[in-house]
Design a protein around this motif. Structure first.
Motif, short mmCIF file in Angstrom:
data_model
loop_
_atom_site.label_atom_id
_atom_site.label_comp_id
_atom_site.label_asym_id
_atom_site.label_seq_id
_atom_site.Cartn_x
_atom_site.Cartn_y
_atom_site.Cartn_z
N LEU A 11 41.85 -34.94 -159.04
CA LEU A 11 40.53 -34.88 -158.35
C LEU A 11 40.81 -36.20 -157.41
O LEU A 11 40.72 -37.31 -158.16
N PRO A 12 40.86 -36.19 -156.13
CA PRO A 12 40.75 -37.29 -155.44
C PRO A 12 39.69 -38.17 -155.15
O PRO A 12 39.14 -38.47 -154.17
N MET A 13 39.72 -38.90 -156.21
CA MET A 13 38.52 -39.99 -156.48
C MET A 13 39.11 -41.13 -156.28
O MET A 13 38.01 -42.26 -156.39
N GLY A 14 40.03 -41.49 -156.48
CA GLY A 14 40.72 -43.12 -156.36
C GLY A 14 39.98 -43.52 -158.04
O GLY A 14 40.02 -42.78 -158.88
N ALA B 63 23.95 -36.75 -164.92
CA ALA B 63 23.89 -37.23 -166.40
C ALA B 63 24.43 -38.54 -166.65
O ALA B 63 24.02 -39.23 -167.13
N GLU B 64 25.75 -38.84 -165.83
CA GLU B 64 26.41 -39.77 -165.78
C GLU B 64 27.44 -39.85 -164.50
O GLU B 64 27.88 -38.80 -164.30
N ALA B 65 28.02 -41.17 -164.55
CA ALA B 65 29.19 -41.16 -163.61
C ALA B 65 30.30 -41.82 -164.34
O ALA B 65 30.45 -42.85 -164.71
N LEU B 66 31.48 -41.03 -164.24
CA LEU B 66 32.94 -41.38 -164.99
C LEU B 66 33.91 -41.48 -163.90
O LEU B 66 33.77 -40.73 -162.91
N THR B 67 34.64 -42.40 -163.90
CA THR B 67 36.10 -42.22 -163.17
C THR B 67 36.85 -41.05 -163.72
O THR B 67 36.79 -40.77 -164.81
N ILE B 68 37.77 -40.66 -162.80
CA ILE B 68 38.45 -39.54 -163.37
C ILE B 68 39.45 -39.88 -164.57
O ILE B 68 39.45 -38.90 -165.55
N GLN B 69 39.70 -41.04 -164.65
CA GLN B 69 40.47 -41.41 -165.65
C GLN B 69 39.66 -41.35 -167.26
O GLN B 69 40.08 -41.17 -168.21
N ILE C 283 46.01 -38.14 -157.42
CA ILE C 283 46.14 -37.58 -155.97
C ILE C 283 45.43 -38.12 -155.05
O ILE C 283 44.31 -38.39 -155.32
N THR C 284 45.72 -38.05 -153.80
CA THR C 284 45.23 -38.49 -152.67
C THR C 284 44.23 -37.51 -152.09
O THR C 284 44.72 -36.15 -152.07
N PRO C 285 43.29 -37.83 -151.43
CA PRO C 285 42.55 -36.60 -150.74
C PRO C 285 43.61 -35.68 -149.51
O PRO C 285 43.59 -34.64 -149.72
N GLU C 286 44.51 -36.42 -149.12
CA GLU C 286 45.41 -35.77 -148.02
C GLU C 286 46.34 -34.87 -148.76
O GLU C 286 46.49 -33.98 -148.23
N ALA C 287 46.86 -35.43 -150.13
CA ALA C 287 47.70 -34.46 -150.72
C ALA C 287 46.68 -33.22 -151.34
O ALA C 287 47.27 -32.13 -151.32
N TYR C 288 45.63 -33.66 -151.58
CA TYR C 288 44.96 -32.61 -152.30
C TYR C 288 44.48 -31.34 -151.20
O TYR C 288 44.63 -30.13 -151.67
N GLN C 289 44.19 -31.84 -150.17
CA GLN C 289 43.82 -30.71 -149.24
C GLN C 289 45.00 -29.63 -148.57
O GLN C 289 45.03 -28.81 -148.26
N LYS C 290 46.25 -30.23 -148.97
CA LYS C 290 47.31 -29.50 -148.85
C LYS C 290 47.67 -28.45 -149.80
O LYS C 290 48.60 -27.33 -149.72
N LEU C 291 46.91 -28.61 -151.14
CA LEU C 291 47.23 -27.75 -152.14
C LEU C 291 47.00 -26.24 -151.78
O LEU C 291 45.83 -25.96 -150.99
N GLU C 292 47.50 -25.29 -152.11
CA GLU C 292 47.44 -23.82 -151.71
C GLU C 292 46.43 -22.97 -152.64
O GLU C 292 46.54 -22.20 -153.47
N PHE C 293 45.17 -23.55 -152.40
CA PHE C 293 44.03 -22.47 -152.88
C PHE C 293 42.96 -22.56 -151.86
O PHE C 293 42.82 -23.56 -151.22
N PRO C 294 42.05 -21.28 -151.77
CA PRO C 294 41.10 -21.57 -150.84
C PRO C 294 39.74 -22.68 -151.17
O PRO C 294 39.64 -22.98 -152.29
N GLY C 295 39.57 -23.47 -150.24
CA GLY C 295 38.61 -24.29 -150.41
C GLY C 295 39.25 -25.71 -150.52
O GLY C 295 38.67 -26.55 -151.15
N ALA C 296 40.65 -25.91 -150.55
CA ALA C 296 41.25 -27.16 -151.09
C ALA C 296 40.74 -28.12 -150.06
O ALA C 296 40.40 -29.30 -150.37
N LYS C 297 40.67 -27.75 -148.61
CA LYS C 297 40.32 -28.93 -147.67
C LYS C 297 38.82 -29.52 -147.98
O LYS C 297 38.41 -30.49 -147.87
N GLU C 298 38.20 -28.27 -148.26
CA GLU C 298 36.62 -28.41 -148.56
C GLU C 298 36.10 -29.34 -150.03
O GLU C 298 35.64 -30.13 -149.93
N MET C 299 37.16 -29.30 -150.89
CA MET C 299 37.01 -30.20 -151.80
C MET C 299 37.55 -31.27 -151.59
O MET C 299 37.00 -32.30 -152.08
N ALA C 300 38.66 -31.72 -150.88
CA ALA C 300 39.21 -33.01 -150.60
C ALA C 300 38.14 -33.74 -149.92
O ALA C 300 37.61 -34.82 -150.11
#
Length: 299
Positions: free
Chosen positions: A178-181, A216-222, A241-258
């Motif tokens: 998940l591209p959250m840094g 409920a709470e906020a956590l980092t991806i780690q 993963i970076t948002p730039e790499a994530y949006q290139k993933l091959e599933f519908p909505g990848a750019k939307e999620m990034a």
């Protein structure tokens, strides 16, 4: 004895609508009119058995919405962008309910909204499944419907499904992508939304005209990964993963999620303290995972 107020719940056989309908039936304070496109579904029968009045309600048909809201005090509205991937369709559905709520004089609508990211970022960022809901929020308020918007954080349930850890190709560990840094991401179990919405209906004078961020709470991806590691007994790492790499993933909505994660990195307002007041039983991520271990391990 005064007759109970009727609250119409859209999408009552779905995740969010179902959570709201069940919490209201449990509270026994309102008559629950459960709206669904298909009244013969097993989930509709379950609601009927719990005491709901199950009625056909189609957001694409104004006459159906009018019939569904007739005589109701209030309504809970959730729309599903992922059904059709169309912002225009989602806006259209929301506006139909707003217009009917206005003409029928509903006293309180709780709408599952989100921010209009495109407007907030002056067009720099577009998150379609947020922006449409943001437009509908604005429309409700502009025509004077007494409405509260609940802006729900990411569902913990997604970690059992689309966001579940993936086995790494280069070793005996799993990754969470998940591209959250290092920015914490708010989350909540969809099952805990219903009780919070009930509390909002119980205090209209406090919440009408407001947007409430539920988390409920906020956590980092780690930190999410650490909880999953403990439960799985396998190491789970943040894939970084970076948002730039994530949006290139091959599933519908990848750019939307990034783009959604880019917006989440801007830390939208989700009120953890208020969420715990609205639903004192709201679960942390580790509680949620320990209760759903079987689902996690089979997924």
């Amino acid at each position: 004895m005064t007759s109970k107020k009727i609250i119409a719940v859209f999408g009552a056989t779905g995740a969010q609508g179902g959570s709201v309908a069940r919490a209201m039936l449990e509270g026994k304070k309102y008559v629950v009119r459960a709206l669904t496109r298909d009244v013969t579904r097993p989930k509709a029968q379950v609601l009927r058995d719990l005491g709901a009045e199950v009625v056909e309600g189609d957001l694409n048909d104004k006459a159906s919405v009018e019939a569904a809201l007739k005589g109701a005090y209030g309504a809970f509205l959730v729309t599903n962008f992922w059904d059709h991937f169309s912002k225009e369709k989602e806006v259209c559905q929301g506006k139909v309910v707003a217009d009917v709520a206005k003409s029928q004089g509903l006293k309180h609508v709780v709408y599952s909204g989100l921010e209009n990211v495109k407007r907030l970022t002056n067009g720099k960022l577009e998150v379609l499944h947020f922006d449409g809901k943001g437009e509908v929020e604005e429309y409700f308020w502009s025509i004077g419907v007494p409405m509260t918007s609940v802006r729900v954080a990411a569902y913990f349930e997604n970690f059992l499904g689309p966001l579940k850890p993936v086995k790494a190709s280069d070793g005996d560990y799993y990754t969470l992508a998940l591209p959250m840094g290092d920015v914490p991401m708010d989350g909540i179990s969809v099952a805990d939304i219903g009780a919070a919405v009930c509390s909002i209906f119980n205090s209209p004078e406090e919440f009408v005209g407001k947007a409430v961020g539920l988390s409920a709470e906020a956590l980092t991806i780690q930190q999410y990964a650490d909880v999953l590691s403990k439960s799985l007994g396998k190491e789970v790492r943040d894939a970084k993963i970076t948002p730039e790499a994530y949006q290139k993933l091959e599933f519908p909505g990848a750019k939307e999620m990034a783009n959604m994660c880019r917006f989440y990195q801007m830390k939208p307002d989700r009120d953890i303290k208020l969420t715990h007041q609205l639903n004192p039983k709201v679960k942390s991520f580790s509680q949620f995972i320990s209760e759903n271990q079987a689902a996690l391990k089979s997924s």
